[in-house]
Design a protein around this motif. Structure first.
Motif, mmCIF file in Angstrom:
data_model
loop_
_atom_site.group_PDB
_atom_site.id
_atom_site.type_symbol
_atom_site.label_atom_id
_atom_site.label_comp_id
_atom_site.label_asym_id
_atom_site.label_seq_id
_atom_site.Cartn_x
_atom_site.Cartn_y
_atom_site.Cartn_z
ATOM 1 N N GLN A 331 0.807 -1.215 0.000
ATOM 2 C CA GLN A 331 0.000 0.000 0.000
ATOM 3 C C GLN A 331 0.841 1.267 0.000
ATOM 4 N N ASP A 431 -10.372 -3.463 -3.435
ATOM 5 C CA ASP A 431 -9.487 -3.226 -2.298
ATOM 6 C C ASP A 431 -10.031 -2.052 -1.493
ATOM 7 N N CYS A 433 -8.936 -0.652 1.021
ATOM 8 C CA CYS A 433 -7.877 0.201 1.571
ATOM 9 C C CYS A 433 -7.380 1.227 0.562
ATOM 10 N N THR A 434 -7.702 1.032 -0.712
ATOM 11 C CA THR A 434 -7.220 1.949 -1.752
ATOM 12 C C THR A 434 -8.383 2.335 -2.654
#
Length: 806
Positions: A331, A431, A433-434
Motif C-alpha cells: 500500500q 481493495d 484500503c485503496t
C-alpha cells in the motif's frame, strides 16, 4: 516386488491354459480380461488361433498363422510350413522373462503381424502355387513436443476403392515404437490390391496406462511405388481412433463417393459436440464452452500447461525483475519519480529506457499515439466537438503556421483522441484500503512544422464546466504533466480491454471456434487458417480462468478491474465492425492514410505492407481451389463458417457489417485476410510493445489513487506521486507487461508452416512466394530502423507470431 511379479506371471499362465490361449503369451491375462479373441496373441510361433498351446518362442518361417497349421522341422532347422493339418507339431520352448519397459516376452510384445494376416490359403501350399501378395510401406511420424510419444498399441487399417485391409498392429521387434520425434516405417501385406487408398484408420489401445499420442502424419507407399500423404497433426487420446484422408484439399463438391461424404459429415458432427458456444458475459462475443484449460479438447490445449499459467508467469517475472522485494510494502507510495527507477534499472532496454528519459516531453507523448502499443485511437479532427470548448486564444501559442484554429482544422493539421468509452465505467473497488479513479479525457493534438504530433489541449472529463478545465502546454509544469499522465492512464485501460482483449483475443477466438465447428480438416480453408488459430482458445480460456475473472490478477493492479473491464467490452461492441478490422479501410476512415501529411506513422506503413502480403497469399490459395464465384457460393461449409461468425461472434448485429454470406472470390480473399491479419499482425502490433511503453510506470499508470484535478495551479510533485500506483500495484503491473510481451517457446512467426497440412505443389509455391514477400518487408523495416533512437519493429514479419498465443 520380484515375488509379486513372479506370482502375477504364474497367474497369467494358469488363466491362459484354462482359456485356451498360448501358454507363453505375455498378454494372456489382458486378453482374457478384455474378452479379446485369440488373434491378440503375439508370441512367435503361436498360430494366433483359439486352441493353440504350442507356446513356441519363435515364429516358424512360412507359417500361415491359421488354426491347425502345424510346422514341421526341416533338415536345416525350423523353416518350412507343412500346411494346415500336416506334419507334426514343433517342440515348444520356454519364454524367458525379460524386464523391458515395453516388452515382456523375449521375442517382442507385438512381434509378428501374423495376427492380422488374412485367413486364406497358406502361401506354402504347393497346390496353390507361389504368388506375391501386395505390400504397402507405411511411415508414421510422431510429434516432437513433450510427451508426444506413446507405449500404447497402435493399429492401422487401409481403406481403398477396391477393398479394406485387415487391422494391422504396427510393431517392430526389439524396438521402441512411436517415441517422441520418431519416424517409423512398417510393411503391411494384404491379400489383394486395395485400389486407390481413400482413408486410413488409426486405433490406439491401452498398454499399461492411458498414454496420449501426437501423430503428425502418415505416408503410404503403394505396391506400384506411389506415395500418399495423410496429414494428422492432432492428439490421439485414451482408446480412441482417428480416420484420415489423404492430404489433398477438397471442397464439398469434390467428394463423389458416399464413404468420403460420410467421413466429412461425421468429422463435423463430432467437432460440433466438442466445440460448443457459450456466453461468458452478456453482450460479449461468444466463447468456448469450457470452465478451465483442462476441459478443452486435447488438440487445442497448450503442450505444457505450466507454460501459460499466469500466476506462475507473473510471479516468475517479478522474481526475475527483482521487484518482489517491494511486495511487502503493497500500500505504500513511492517517494518521487526517481524512486520508480529502483524497479526499472535492471530491466532497461533501448525503447523503455528512452521512454524513461523523455516521457515528460510533448513529442514523446504525441509519438505514442502513432507508434506506441496503442496506435489505433488517433484520428484526424474535421470539427472541434462542442464538448471540448477550446478557443483560438487557448492554443494560439501552440500553433506554428499563423493560421486560426478553424483554418488548421480545415488543412488537416488537428487530430483528436477521445476516451468517451471510459465515461461512466466503475472504478475498481475490490481493495477497500485503496480508492481508485478513472477519467474519460479528450486530447487535441497538432501537427507542427516538423510534421510531428504534439498535444495542445487536454480536458479530463466529457462534460465541460468550471470544475473540468482545459489544460494547456502554457499552464504550470505540474498541471500539464498531471493532465498528460491521466491521458496515458486512460489510454492504458482502452488498450488492455478494447484494443488488445476484445479486438484481437476475443475476436480471434470467434474465428477459431467457427473454423473447428464448420470446416473439416480436408477443406482448403481449414488448412489455410489452422496455423493462425494455434493456442488461441487455450490462452483465452486460461485468461478467463486466472486473469480477467472475478478476483483474478487483473483486479490486483488495474483501475478497471472488479467489473469495469466487463462494462468496457460491452460498450465497445457497438464499434466492433467488419470495416474496422479491414486495416486499410480503418486507417482511411480515420483520415490517417496520407504518408505525405503524416510521414512518421510506421504502424500504418508496415501494417499496409503486411496486409497486402497476406491478401496476395490468400488470393493465390483461393484461385487454386475456387475456379469461379459460383464455386464460392456453392461451398456450403464456407457459408456455414461465415454464418457462425456472424450469428455467434457478432451476435447477429446487422450494424457490425459482418457478412452473412460470401458470394465472390474477391470478398473471400478480403475476409480471409481480415482473419489472418487480426490473429497475427494486429495482435503483434498491440501486444509485444507493452513492456517497451508501459514498464515506466508514470508513462502508463494502471491505476490512479487520487481524482482528476478540478482546477489549475494547485498540482504539486507530491500530489502527482501520490496519484500514481503504490509499490505493490506497480510491481504487479511490471510483472504483467513483462510476461505479456514475451514470445512463446518455439514460436512460429508469420509465414512459418512446419505442419504440412497442404501437400499440393501449387499451394507450396504460393507459400514460398508469401515468405519471399515477407522477407522483403523485413529487409525494408530493418533498413529503416537503422540508427533510430525509437525503432518500430512490432510489425516486422519476423516478429509477428502466426496466432494469438500470449
Amino acid at each position: 516386488m520380484l515375488c509379486r511379479v513372479v506370482k502375477l506371471w504364474k497367474a497369467i499362465k494358469r488363466k491362459a491354459e484354462r482359456g485356451g490361449l498360448c501358454k507363453s503369451c505375455c498378454r494372456g491375462a489382458a486378453a482374457l480380461r478384455e474378452g479379446r479373441a485369440r488373434t491378440e496373441c503375439r508370441v512367435r510361433g503361436c498360430c494366433a488361433r483359439a486352441g493353440c498351446r504350442t507356446g513356441l518362442e519363435f515364429r516358424v518361417r512360412g507359417c500361415c498363422a491359421r488354426a491347425g497349421c502345424r510346422p514341421r522341422a526341416a533338415q536345416a532347422g525350423w523353416g518350412r510350413c507343412a500346411g494346415p493339418g500336416k506334419g507334426r507339431a514343433a517342440p515348444s520352448r520356454p519364454v524367458r522373462w525379460r524386464r523391458r519397459r515395453r516388452r515382456w516376452a523375449g521375442s517382442g510384445r507385438r512381434q509378428e503381424r501374423g495376427s492380422a494376416a488374412p485367413v486364406g490359403p497358406c502361401r506354402a501350399e504347393p497346390s496353390r502355387g507361389d504368388r506375391t501378395m501386395p505390400s504397402y510401406t507405411v511411415t508414421v511420424a510422431t510429434g516432437s513436443q513433450w510427451f508426444a510419444g506413446t507405449d500404447d498399441y497402435v493399429y492401422l487399417t487401409l481403406q481403398g476403392t477396391d477393398g479394406c485391409s485387415e487391422r494391422h498392429l504396427l510393431d517392430k521387434p526389439f524396438y521402441n515404437d512411436f517415441e517422441r520425434g520418431a519416424v517409423d516405417s512398417y510393411d503391411v501385406t494384404v491379400e489383394e490390391d486395395l485400389g486407390e487408398i481413400q482413408l486410413i484408420k488409426i486405433e490406439k489401445r491401452k498398454y499399461w496406462y492411458q498414454d496420449d499420442w501426437y501423430l503428425k502424419y502418415i505416408t503410404v507407399k503403394t505396391p506400384v511405388g506411389d506415395y500418399l500423404e495423410f496429414p494428422c497433426y492432432r492428439w490421439i487420446t485414451d482408446e480412441k481412433e482417428v480416420v484420415l484422408r489423404d492430404g489433398r484439399a477438397k471442397l464439398p463438391r469434390d467428394d463423389k463417393t458416399q464413404i468420403l461424404k460420410q467421413h466429412r459429415r461425421k468429422e463435423l458432427e463430432s467437432r460440433q459436440k466438442m466445440y460448443r458456444w457459450k456466453e461468458w458475459h452478456p453482450g460479449f462475443p461468444l466463447s468456448i464452452d469450457a470452465h478451465s484449460h483442462s476441459e478443452l479438447p486435447r488438440d487445442i490445449q497448450f503442450d505444457n500447461e505450466k507454460g501459460i499459467d499466469f500466476i506462475l508467469n507473473y510471479t516468475k517475472a517479478m522474481e526475475n525483475l527483482y521487484v518482489n522485494r517491494f511486495m511487502h510494502m503493497f500500500q505504500s507510495s513511492w517517494s518521487d519519480f526517481a524512486d520508480f527507477e529502483r524497479i526499472f534499472v535492471r530491466i532497461s532496454n533501448t525503447i523503455s529506457e528512452y521512454v524513461m528519459q523523455h516521457w515528460r516531453e510533448d513529442f514523446m507523448f504525441g509519438y505514442q499515439f502513432l507508434n506506441g502499443c496503442n496506435p489505433v485511437l488517433i484520428r484526424r479532427c474535421t470539427e472541434i466537438p462542442k464538448k471540448l470548448p477550446v478557443t483560438m486564444e487557448m492554443v494560439e501559442c501552440s500553433l506554428e503556421r499563423n493560421l486560426t484554429l478553424e483554418e488548421e482544422v480545415k488543412q488537416g493539421n488537428i487530430f483528436i483522441v477521445d476516451y468517451e468509452l471510459l465515461d461512466g465505467v466503475d472504478a475498481n473497488k475490490t481493495d477497500p484500503c485503496t480508492i481508485q479513479y478513472l477519467a474519460a479525457p479528450i486530447c487535441l493534438l497538432y501537427k507542427n512544422l516538423e510534421k510531428k504530433i504534439v498535444p495542445i489541449a487536454i480536458q479530463l472529463g466529457q462534460k465541460p464546466g468550471p470544475d473540468n478545465p482545459i489544460f494547456l502546454p502554457s499552464d504550470a509544469t505540474y498541471d500539464w504533466l498531471l493532465a498528460k499522465i491521466w491521458v496515458r492512464s486512460s489510454d492504458f485501460h482502452i488498450h488492455q480491454t478494447v484494443t488488445h482483449l476484445l479486438r484481437t483475443h476475443l475476436v480471434s477466438e470467434v474465428f477459431s471456434i467457427a473454423m473447428f465447428r464448420q470446416l473439416p480438416a480436408v477443406h482448403p480453408l481449414f488448412k489455410l487458417l489452422v496455423p493462425h488459430m494455434r493456442f488461441t482458445i487455450a490462452i483465452n480460456t486460461k485468461a478467463r480462468e486466472q486473469l480477467i475473472c472475478e478476483c483474478g490478477l487483473f483486479d490486483k493492479a488495474n483501475a478497471t478491474g472488479g467489473g469495469g473491464h466487463v462494462q468496457m467490452v460491452q460498450k465497445a461492441m457497438k464499434d466492433l465492425t467488419y470495416s474496422s478490422l479491414c486495416f486499410p479501410e480503418d486507417i482511411k476512415a480515420k483520415g490517417m492514410d496520407s504518408k505525405e501529411d503524416i510521414p512518421y506513422y510506421y504502424y500504418r506503413d508496415d501494417g499496409i505492407k503486411v496486409w497486402e502480403a497476406i491478401k496476395s497469399f490468400a488470393e493465390d490459395v483461393i484461385h487454386i481451389y475456387y475456379e469461379s464465384d459460383e464455386v464460392v457460393c456453392e461451398d456450403v461449409e464456407l457459408q456455414a463458417f461465415v454464418k457462425d461468425i456472424y450469428v455467434y461472434g457478432m451476435r447477429g448485429v446487422k450494424a457490425s457489417g459482418f457478412p452473412k454470406m460470401i458470394r465472390t472470390r474477391e470478398t473471400l480473399a478480403e475476409y480471409l485476410t481480415v482473419i489472418i491479419f487480426t490473429t497475427s499482425a494486429q495482435h503483434a502490433a498491440v501486444n509485444f510493445g507493452q513492456y517497451d511503453w508501459c514498464s515506466w510506470i508514470p508513462n502508463a499508470p494502471p491505476t490512479m489513487r487520487c481524482p482528476p484535478p478540478t482546477e489549475k495551479g494547485t498540482v504539486t510533485i507530491e500530489q502527482i506521486v501520490e496519484s500514481l500506483p503504490d509499490r505493490g500495484r506497480s510491481c504487479w503491473h511490471l510483472g504483467a507487461v513483462w510476461a505479456l510481451s514475451q514470445f512463446q517457446d518455439k514460436e512460429l512467426f508469420l509465414g512459418m508452416y512446419p505442419d504440412e497440412h497442404f501437400v499440393e505443389k501449387p499451394v507450396k509455391e504460393a507459400m514460398a512466394k508469401f515468405r519471399k514477400n515477407l522477407d522483403e518487408i523485413v529487409s525494408t523495416i530493418t533498413e529503416r530502423n537503422k540508427n533510430k533512437k525509437l525503432p518500430y519493429y512490432y510489425l516486422s514479419p519476423d516478429r509477428i507470431p502466426n496466432s494469438v498465443a500470449v
